[in-house]
Motif scaffolding. Structure first.
Motif, mmCIF file in Angstrom:
data_model
loop_
_atom_site.group_PDB
_atom_site.id
_atom_site.type_symbol
_atom_site.label_atom_id
_atom_site.label_comp_id
_atom_site.label_asym_id
_atom_site.label_seq_id
_atom_site.Cartn_x
_atom_site.Cartn_y
_atom_site.Cartn_z
ATOM 1 N N ASN A 188 10.002 -57.383 -5.315
ATOM 2 C CA ASN A 188 9.496 -58.684 -4.877
ATOM 3 C C ASN A 188 10.707 -59.611 -4.738
ATOM 4 O OD1 ASN A 188 10.071 -59.661 -7.521
ATOM 5 N ND2 ASN A 188 7.993 -59.160 -8.213
ATOM 6 N N ALA A 189 10.463 -60.882 -4.539
ATOM 7 C CA ALA A 189 11.562 -61.812 -4.277
ATOM 8 C C ALA A 189 12.399 -62.113 -5.503
ATOM 9 C CB ALA A 189 11.016 -63.116 -3.700
ATOM 10 N N ALA A 190 11.903 -61.781 -6.690
ATOM 11 C CA ALA A 190 12.727 -61.935 -7.896
ATOM 12 C C ALA A 190 13.513 -60.659 -8.158
ATOM 13 C CB ALA A 190 11.858 -62.281 -9.101
ATOM 14 N N ILE A 191 12.850 -59.521 -8.066
ATOM 15 C CA ILE A 191 13.533 -58.249 -8.273
ATOM 16 C C ILE A 191 14.634 -58.069 -7.236
ATOM 17 C CG2 ILE A 191 13.256 -55.732 -8.224
ATOM 18 C CD1 ILE A 191 10.374 -56.224 -9.267
ATOM 19 N N ASP A 192 14.362 -58.450 -6.006
ATOM 20 C CA ASP A 192 15.333 -58.273 -4.932
ATOM 21 C C ASP A 192 15.449 -59.550 -4.098
ATOM 22 O OD1 ASP A 192 17.036 -57.447 -2.975
ATOM 23 O OD2 ASP A 192 15.710 -55.935 -2.111
ATOM 24 N N ASP B 182 21.941 -65.321 -9.010
ATOM 25 C CA ASP B 182 20.683 -65.204 -8.257
ATOM 26 C C ASP B 182 19.562 -64.634 -9.108
ATOM 27 O OD1 ASP B 182 21.294 -65.883 -5.256
ATOM 28 O OD2 ASP B 182 22.996 -64.721 -5.978
ATOM 29 N N VAL B 183 19.871 -63.650 -9.954
ATOM 30 C CA VAL B 183 18.840 -63.083 -10.817
ATOM 31 C C VAL B 183 19.488 -62.460 -12.038
ATOM 32 C CG1 VAL B 183 18.864 -60.936 -9.445
ATOM 33 C CG2 VAL B 183 16.918 -61.421 -10.941
ATOM 34 N N VAL C 128 14.526 -64.565 -12.972
ATOM 35 C CA VAL C 128 14.599 -63.694 -14.144
ATOM 36 C C VAL C 128 13.617 -62.550 -13.963
ATOM 37 C CG1 VAL C 128 14.191 -63.507 -16.630
ATOM 38 C CG2 VAL C 128 15.291 -65.550 -15.709
ATOM 39 N N VAL C 129 14.067 -61.346 -14.329
ATOM 40 C CA VAL C 129 13.211 -60.154 -14.328
ATOM 41 C C VAL C 129 13.341 -59.512 -15.696
ATOM 42 C CG1 VAL C 129 12.842 -57.862 -13.346
ATOM 43 C CG2 VAL C 129 13.484 -59.771 -11.850
#
Length: 464
Positions: A272-276, A197-198, A225-226
């Motif tokens: 945000n939707a990438a971080i979480d 997912d990330v 990606v973060v």
């Protein structure tokens, strides 16, 4: 239990000598006295040209929480734009709640009558949705380096993809080790559909991103990606940039987030939707790329630009420090000075593989971990990039974690004798460990399992 047998000018110095042309790409252009890649006069990171998703106000399960009314307001709304403040409307400026935790440099921009004040308003953690639900964090043995897999009921994340590299007796290919573990992990868990997912990259150092090549060749897909936003076409920052672009397939606006210090406003962290991207956990990011601080000597090291991550799963909490060193840790605590409790977590992945410069007393006091994890190599490798070459973990660090006043709260099921180093490139010394301190170089891959009530078990990976 035993799981496994001044300014940029100041940078031009002997410890920052350019590497001769013609040497392999793995050799960094600039190194410090310990052989770590650092930024130099003609190797300077740029901020990410595309920041990706906007940062929103974090709400970790610790410290002071932001009111619900502001959770949909991007942090950019509070940032200083030249000499003015960019709040969406004058009405919102007048109605700004008094309990928004804002960082010091932001608070200075408000008139006295507008200055938000902190009011502790955190309620008790919500009861567990499913008492039987569990999350697992796999701290993978990758030699001298770090890489972890966060296994959740609703998805999977990867925190760094690094590992040992270089020559020397007994050296390992940490990227290959992480890639192999990740591939086996996915094969055994078909519900994840071979998708991460990330991926979080804490900072551009080879021992934290060395497995990007293996991931790209694995057939496993990456949704988001973060990273810390540092961008370059050279060095490890170039590899970070390349992976970012590959994994998002160029869709940086929707599948990427740059966690840069300059973008963060609230002292509750950022999300945000990438971080979480998870429905069953809460992920919060802190710190990250601070290119505005590159003129400070300690910030020539990418370690001090590490993204710090917090995972909350009910009442269970995990903190990942990247390689954040003491100077940057102090700066981070200074930024969060009225809400330092936000870093209070149960399971701490120690910064910088157990080095003394990764042990910040002030931060340890705030975190007050129950369990400490050290990702490092083992004593059989004698390459310059190994645990022996760096002298990790230092016995001084182990003593700080274990000796009075107690830092690590839990005890191991039984005391065991492991090893550490007094200095780099010296013979290891025995060290008796009684507290819940675990090292991948001592025991192999370590799996910490948590339920939503904040109960933990520590085990080793099967077959390791």
């Amino acid at each position: 239990m035993n799981f496994r047998s001044a300014s940029i000018a100041l940078l031009v110095s002997i410890s920052l000598a350019p590497v001769a042309r013609g040497q392999q790409d793995a050799v960094p252009r600039y190194q410090d006295a310990d052989g770590e890649e650092i930024f130099g006069p003609d190797y300077q990171p740029e901020p990410a040209p595309e920041k990706g998703l906007p940062l929103y106000i974090g709400r970790p399960n610790a410290g002071i929480s932001a009111p619900d009314s502001l959770l949909l307001l991007p942090q950019d709304s509070f940032r200083q734009m030249t000499e003015t403040w960019s709040l969406p409307t004058e009405d919102l400026r007048r109605q700004l709640p008094s309990d928004v935790p804002l960082l010091r440099d932001v608070r200075r921009g408000f008139q006295v009558w507008q200055m938000p004040r902190l009011t502790p308003n955190r309620q008790s953690p919500a009861p567990a949705i499913d008492p039987t639900a569990e999350m697992k964090v796999h701290y993978v043995y990758v030699g001298q380096g770090a890489g972890a897999i966060v296994e959740l009921p609703c998805g999977v994340a990867v925190v760094d993809l690094g590992g040992e590299f270089g020559g020397g007796s007994g050296s390992v290919d940490g990227g290959a080790l992480f890639g192999a573990y990740l591939k086996a992990f996915m094969e055994q868990r078909r519900a994840y559909s071979n998708k991460i997912d990330v991926v979080y990259l804490s900072h551009p150092h080879a021992d934290h991103i060395n497995g990007t090549k293996q991931l790209r060749e694995s057939g496993i897909t990456v949704d988001k990606v973060v990273d810390n936003g540092q961008t370059s076409n050279a060095g490890s920052a170039g590899k970070q940039t390349e992976f970012r672009n590959w994994a998002t397939q160029g869709d940086l606006k929707h599948r990427y987030s740059a966690v840069e210090l300059a973008r963060q406003v609230t002292a509750t962290g950022a999300t945000n939707a990438a971080i979480d991207p998870f429905s069953c956990a809460t992920v919060t990011a802190f710190w990250g790329g601070a290119n505005e601080k590159l003129a400070i000597p300690s910030y020539s090291n990418p370690n001090n630009h590490s993204v710090v991550l917090r995972f909350d799963f009910g009442q269970a909490s995990f903190l990942f420090m990247g390689d954040l060193e003491i100077d940057a840790a102090k700066d981070m605590l200074d930024q969060f000075d009225e809400n330092t409790e936000v870093f209070d977590a149960d399971v701490l992945q120690l910064a910088h593989h157990g080095a003394t410069n990764g042990i910040a007393d002030g931060l340890l006091k705030v975190v007050s971990p129950r369990i400490a994890i050290i990702s490092m190599g083992d004593k059989t490798s004698t390459g310059d990039k190994s645990a022996w070459g760096h002298g990790h973990p230092r016995i001084q660090s182990l003593s700080i974690l274990q000796d009075d006043p107690v830092t690590v709260g839990d005890m191991r099921p039984s005391a065991q004798t492991f090893w550490g180093y007094q200095n780099q490139e010296e013979s290891p010394k025995d060290f008796a460990v009684s507290r819940a301190i675990y090292g991948t170089g001592w025991e192999g891959t370590i799996i910490v399992t948590a339920n939503q009530s904040g109960q933990y078990t520590v085990s080793g990976a099967p077959g390791h």
